[in-house]
Design a protein around this motif. Structure first.
Motif, PDB file in Angstrom:
ATOM      1  N   VAL A 172       0.868  -1.181   0.000  1.00 23.29           N
ATOM      2  CA  VAL A 172       0.000   0.000   0.000  1.00 23.29           C
ATOM      3  C   VAL A 172       0.903   1.229   0.000  1.00 23.29           C
ATOM      4  CG1 VAL A 172      -1.748   1.299   1.263  1.00 23.29           C
ATOM      5  CG2 VAL A 172      -1.801  -1.201   1.282  1.00 23.29           C
ATOM      6  N   ASP A 185       0.074   1.987  -6.047  1.00 22.81           N
ATOM      7  CA  ASP A 185      -1.351   2.116  -5.698  1.00 22.81           C
ATOM      8  C   ASP A 185      -1.509   2.192  -4.187  1.00 22.81           C
ATOM      9  OD1 ASP A 185      -2.544   1.941  -8.319  1.00 22.81           O
ATOM     10  OD2 ASP A 185      -1.963  -0.170  -8.343  1.00 22.81           O
ATOM     11  N   GLY A 186      -2.610   2.783  -3.782  1.00 17.83           N
ATOM     12  CA  GLY A 186      -2.922   2.851  -2.367  1.00 17.83           C
ATOM     13  C   GLY A 186      -4.221   3.603  -2.149  1.00 17.83           C
ATOM     14  N   GLN A 187      -4.633   3.720  -0.904  1.00 21.14           N
ATOM     15  CA  GLN A 187      -5.903   4.357  -0.581  1.00 21.14           C
ATOM     16  C   GLN A 187      -5.827   5.880  -0.566  1.00 21.14           C
ATOM     17  OE1 GLN A 187      -6.538   1.886   3.156  1.00 21.14           O
ATOM     18  NE2 GLN A 187      -8.652   2.093   2.441  1.00 21.14           N
ATOM     19  N   PHE A 188      -4.621   6.408  -0.315  1.00 22.50           N
ATOM     20  CA  PHE A 188      -4.516   7.854  -0.067  1.00 22.50           C
ATOM     21  C   PHE A 188      -3.635   8.518  -1.128  1.00 22.50           C
ATOM     22  CE2 PHE A 188      -2.580  11.500   2.350  1.00 22.50           C
ATOM     23  CZ  PHE A 188      -3.735  12.266   2.414  1.00 22.50           C
TER      24      PHE A 188
END
Length: 297
Positions: free
Chosen positions: A191, A220-223
Motif C-alpha cells: 500500500v 497504488d494505495g488508498q490515499f
C-alpha cells in the motif's frame, strides 16, 4: 528631443553658470573649441543669442538667463534622482518576490530572509508557496526556488542546498504488518501513498536507479495528496509507504518514527536551486539575497 539637443543644453547651462568656456569645458569633460561650437549650434537652432562674449567675460543674455532658469531646476531634479538611485546601492531597499515550494521555504528561504530583513529594514521579501512551475516573467517574480533538475536551461541557476536523494519510508507499525520491499518491483504488493503533481495533475511515478539503469514504478494505495507535509503525516500514521526527497524525512527517521527502505535504489540528484531569467537586471537588494542563499549551497 534629440540626444545632441540635450547635450547642447547641458553645455549651455555649464557656461552660463561658470561664466567661462574654459571652466565649463573642464566641468563637463570636453574641449573649449567643441563647447564653443555647441553653443553656436544651439543659438542657431533657437534663433536667438544666448550668451554675450567679450575678451574677459561670458554672460547670459536676457534670453539666455530665462533658458538657464528653466533648465537649472530640471537638471537639479535629474541629478537628485540619480543620486537617490546610487544611494540604493549604499543602502539596499525595495521588494523581492520569490516563488518556492513549502519545504524549501521553511528550511532555506525563511532563515536567509529573516537575517536579511533584520540587517536591512528597507528590504521587503514576499514568498509565494506553490508546487507548480511558475513563469517568473509573466507573474513578475524576481526568482524561484526549485529542485535543480526542474530548472529551465535558459535560467541562471544558483545552488542553495545540498544534493538530495529520494527516500521510500514506512512506519514501524506498517512494517509490523508487511515485509520490507527488497526491490522496487516489490512495491506492487504494498500500500503506497501517491503524490498528485501540481503542474499537470498526474500522479508521480516513483523513480529509482540501479547500476545506472533507471526504473519508474507506478504505485497504488488508498490515499493520494498533492501536499508533501500531509503525505509525511500519512506515512507516520501507517497509511502506507511514501516516496519523497529524503530531507522531508530526516528527523522522523532519526527519531525512529519512520523506517527507510530501498536506499540502494535511490542515487543523489541536484538539490534546491535559486533561478531567475538570464537577462534580468538585478537590484542591490536581490544581490544581497542571492549572496545570503549562496553561502548555504
Amino acid at each position: 528631443m534629440q540626444r545632441d539637443e540635450l547635450g547642447d543644453l547641458i553645455g549651455f547651462l555649464a557656461v552660463a553658470e561658470e561664466r567661462s568656456f574654459t571652466r565649463a569645458a573642464a566641468r563637463i569633460g570636453t574641449s573649449q573649441s567643441s563647447l564653443s561650437h555647441t553653443i553656436r549650434r544651439l543659438e542657431e537652432r533657437m534663433g536667438v543669442r544666448l550668451l554675450t562674449r567679450t575678451t574677459r567675460n561670458v554672460a547670459p543674455t536676457e534670453a539666455g538667463e530665462q533658458l538657464a532658469q528653466t533648465l537649472r531646476p530640471a537638471f537639479n531634479e535629474i541629478r537628485a534622482r540619480l543620486d537617490s538611485i546610487t544611494a540604493l546601492r549604499q543602502k539596499p531597499a525595495g521588494a523581492i518576490r520569490i516563488t518556492s515550494s513549502r519545504h524549501a521555504t521553511e528550511t532555506i528561504l525563511m532563515p536567509a530572509a529573516m537575517r536579511l530583513m533584520a540587517d536591512y529594514p528597507d528590504i521587503m521579501v514576499e514568498i509565494s508557496i506553490e508546487g507548480r512551475l511558475t513563469d517568473l516573467v509573466a507573474e513578475r517574480y524576481d526568482a524561484g526556488v526549485r529542485l535543480g533538475e526542474r530548472v529551465e536551461k535558459d535560467m541562471i541557476a544558483i545552488k542553495i542546498g545540498p544534493e538530495l536523494r529520494m527516500a521510500v519510508v514506512g512506519s514501524p507499525d506498517y512494517f509490523a504488518r508487511n515485509p520490507k520491499p527488497a526491490t522496487p518491483h516489490d512495491l506492487t504488493q504494498h500500500v503506497c501513498i501517491n503524490l498528485r503533481l501540481p503542474t499537470l495533475g498526474g500522479l508521480y511515478a516513483w523513480e529509482f536507479e540501479n547500476n545506472g539503469r533507471p526504473l519508474n514504478v507506478r504505485v497504488d494505495g488508498q490515499f493520494t495528496c498533492n501536499d508533501a507535509p500531509m503525505i509525511v503525516r500519512a506515512a507516520v500514521n501507517g497509511l502506507g509507504l511514501a516516496c519523497l526527497p529524503d530531507d522531508q524525512f530526516d528527523d522522523l527517521i532519526a527519531q525512529g518514527r519512520l523506517i527507510r527502505v530501498l536506499e540502494d535504489w535511490c542515487p543523489p540528484f541536484p538539490g534546491y536551486h535559486l533561478y531567475y531569467p538570464s537577462r534580468r537586471q538585478v537590484s542591490p537588494a536581490f544581490e544581497l539575497f542571492v549572496e545570503a542563499l549562496r553561502t548555504r549551497g
